[in-house]
Every structure is written in C-alpha cells, then in structure tokens.
Scaffold this motif. Structure first.
Motif, PDB file in Angstrom:
ATOM      1  N   ASP A   1      -7.555  -1.371  -3.756  1.00 47.92           N
ATOM      2  CA  ASP A   1      -8.178  -0.933  -5.006  1.00 47.92           C
ATOM      3  C   ASP A   1      -7.301  -1.280  -6.204  1.00 47.92           C
ATOM      4  N   ALA A   2      -7.774  -0.917  -7.406  1.00 50.24           N
ATOM      5  CA  ALA A   2      -7.070  -1.268  -8.631  1.00 50.24           C
ATOM      6  C   ALA A   2      -5.685  -0.654  -8.705  1.00 50.24           C
TER       7      ALA A   2
ATOM      8  N   SER B   1      -6.919   0.139   2.173  1.00 49.89           N
ATOM      9  CA  SER B   1      -7.644   0.844   3.246  1.00 49.89           C
ATOM     10  C   SER B   1      -8.199  -0.185   4.207  1.00 49.89           C
TER      11      SER B   1
ATOM     12  N   CYS C   1      -9.381  -8.212  -1.136  1.00 50.49           N
ATOM     13  CA  CYS C   1      -9.010  -8.007   0.266  1.00 50.49           C
ATOM     14  C   CYS C   1      -7.717  -8.757   0.585  1.00 50.49           C
TER      15      CYS C   1
ATOM     16  N   SER D   1      -8.892  -3.567   2.265  1.00 52.45           N
ATOM     17  CA  SER D   1      -9.425  -3.572   0.906  1.00 52.45           C
ATOM     18  C   SER D   1      -8.390  -2.905   0.002  1.00 52.45           C
TER      19      SER D   1
ATOM     20  N   ASP E   1       0.837  -1.190   0.000  1.00 47.05           N
ATOM     21  CA  ASP E   1       0.000   0.000   0.000  1.00 47.05           C
ATOM     22  C   ASP E   1       0.872   1.241   0.000  1.00 47.05           C
TER      23      ASP E   1
ATOM     24  N   ARG F   1     -14.639  -6.588  -4.458  1.00 50.71           N
ATOM     25  CA  ARG F   1     -13.405  -5.966  -4.011  1.00 50.71           C
ATOM     26  C   ARG F   1     -12.344  -7.045  -3.836  1.00 50.71           C
TER      27      ARG F   1
END
Length: 258
Positions: free
Chosen positions: A245-246, A251, A190, A243, A112, A188
């Motif tokens: 994202d692309a 998050s 995860c 989660s 992340d 989503r």
C-alpha cells in the motif's frame, strides 16, 4: 586618411595588425572620432570576433569593393564555422556516450512492517532481462506453442483468489523465475519476494497493476513476468506475491510453497 585606414578598426580590436600598422592606426585613431566611436562599440563583441584570424580579416578587407567576392568569402567563413561546431557536437556526443557507459544503476527496495529482513536484488547474481506483458491464461507447459523451461508450480490463494503459475529455471548464478498471474485486481503495486529456508527474504521484482487488473472480467489477459535470484532452487522455501500500500505495508496475495 584613406578608406582602408577606417576599416582597420576591427583588425586593431582583435590585435591582428602588425607593429607598424598598429602605430599607424593609433595615430589615425587619435584624430578620427568615427573610428574611436566604432572601436568603443566593438569592445563587448571582441570575444565573438576573436574567432576570425588575421588572414580572414585581410580577405574581408580586400573584398570590400567586390560584393560578389565578399559574399563568397563570408559564405566560406560561415561554412567553416558550421563544420567546427559540428565537430564540437560530435566530440560532446562521444563524451556523453562514454560517460553513460560508465554509470551504474541503483536499486531501492520497499520493506514491509514484518520482522523478516527484506533484501534488494543481490549484486552477485546477474539479472536476466525481465519481460512483462498481458497473456492469455496459461494451462501448463506449451501454452501458445512454446514449451516453458523449468519446473512448474501452480498456486491459488483461497482468500484473495489470485492464481499463479511459476516456472523455476536453474542457472549458474542461481534461479530464474518465470511466473504468470491471474485474478489479480487493481489498481495496486505488487512485488515478488523470495523466502529462503534460512528465513532470509529478498524482493526480486515489483510492478504496478492498472485499474482493470489482469486475468479479470475487465481484462481477461493474464500477466507474465520474469525475475532472477542468486538463491538456488534447493534453498528456496517459498515465493510470495505481495500487495504494497501507499504506506509501504505489504500483504500477501498468493504464496507458492516449494
């Protein structure tokens, strides 16, 4: 020249005639345009005919005048070739199995945008077989008639509403983590992150959530997963389901303090 002389074309092309028969056939070839033309057409397929040995060729010549015997001989040759091909396929399959047993698997982790380093599954910790599947919402140990092993921790995120029940099982290699998720919307991607007390973070599992989610009004069944880490229970500060994202930005969905 006799008819057998004309039938020496294939044997000559394969080089299975003895020295005397070779000289005799070459003398015949010099005066026979039909054999010369036939020999020319055989040049491209000599490689294919090379599988037939001299003994087989002689047997085929001797059966030329006996159709029934010729059919039996050809059948025996074809059967022998099939057995040879089958043995070759078995050898190839065995080689594939051995090669497959020697290969390994690589893992790529998603990081992340935070400053905390995220490590992939550690090579030093054997990973127990992971299981996943929708389950009914658990209410504690013993749900479904089977008592869960390990220490149970429940958590609900006040913002996302995602609920989880975690069971931490001590192992010689570290910790096995059995956890269930509910109120988890989709679609989503995860992941489960183990955050140690020294601030190191490790991604130990990742999965996809379908559009209906898990433990929702659309799909009432929850989701159960398992993962493993080399960290012992006493070194784990918290677990976090995130989660992603692309763009790879993560998050938090629910955090489990320990």
């Amino acid at each position: 020249m006799s008819r057998p002389d004309h039938m020496d074309v294939a044997a000559y092309a394969l080089g299975v005639l003895d020295e005397q028969d070779t000289e005799r056939f070459e003398e015949h070839l010099a005066a026979c345009w039909a054999c010369a033309a036939e020999l020319e057409t055989m040049v491209p397929v000599v490689g294919l005919l090379s599988d037939i040995d001299g003994e087989t060729m002689m047997a085929l010549e001797q059966t030329a005048t006996d159709p029934a015997l010729l059919n039996r001989t050809l059948g025996a040759v074809r059967a022998d070739r099939r057995r040879t091909r089958f043995r070759q396929m078995l050898a190839t399959a065995a080689a594939v199995v051995v090669f497959g047993g020697l290969t390994g698997y690589g893992f790529v982790s998603v990081t992340d945008s935070s400053s905390t380093p995220i490590a992939g599954p550690t090579a030093s910790a054997p990973i127990d077989p992971q299981t996943s599947g929708p389950t009914a919402p658990p209410s504690g140990p013993g749900v479904g008639g089977t008592e869960e092993e390990g220490d149970q921790v429940d958590a609900t995120d006040p913002t996302t509403g995602v609920q989880t029940t975690v069971f931490l099982v001590k192992r010689d290699y570290g910790t096995r983590i059995n956890f269930s998720l509910r109120k988890l919307p989709g679609p989503r991607v995860c992941r489960l992150v183990v955050i140690r007390k020294n601030a190191e973070a490790e991604v130990v599992s990742s999965w996809s959530v379908p559009e209906g989610g898990y433990g929702t009004n659309t799909r009432p069944q929850g989701l159960e997963l398992s993962a493993s880490t080399s960290a012992v229970v006493g070194d784990i500060k918290q677990l976090q389901v995130q989660s992603v994202d692309a763009g790879g930005v993560a998050s938090p969905l629910v955090t489990v303090p320990l």
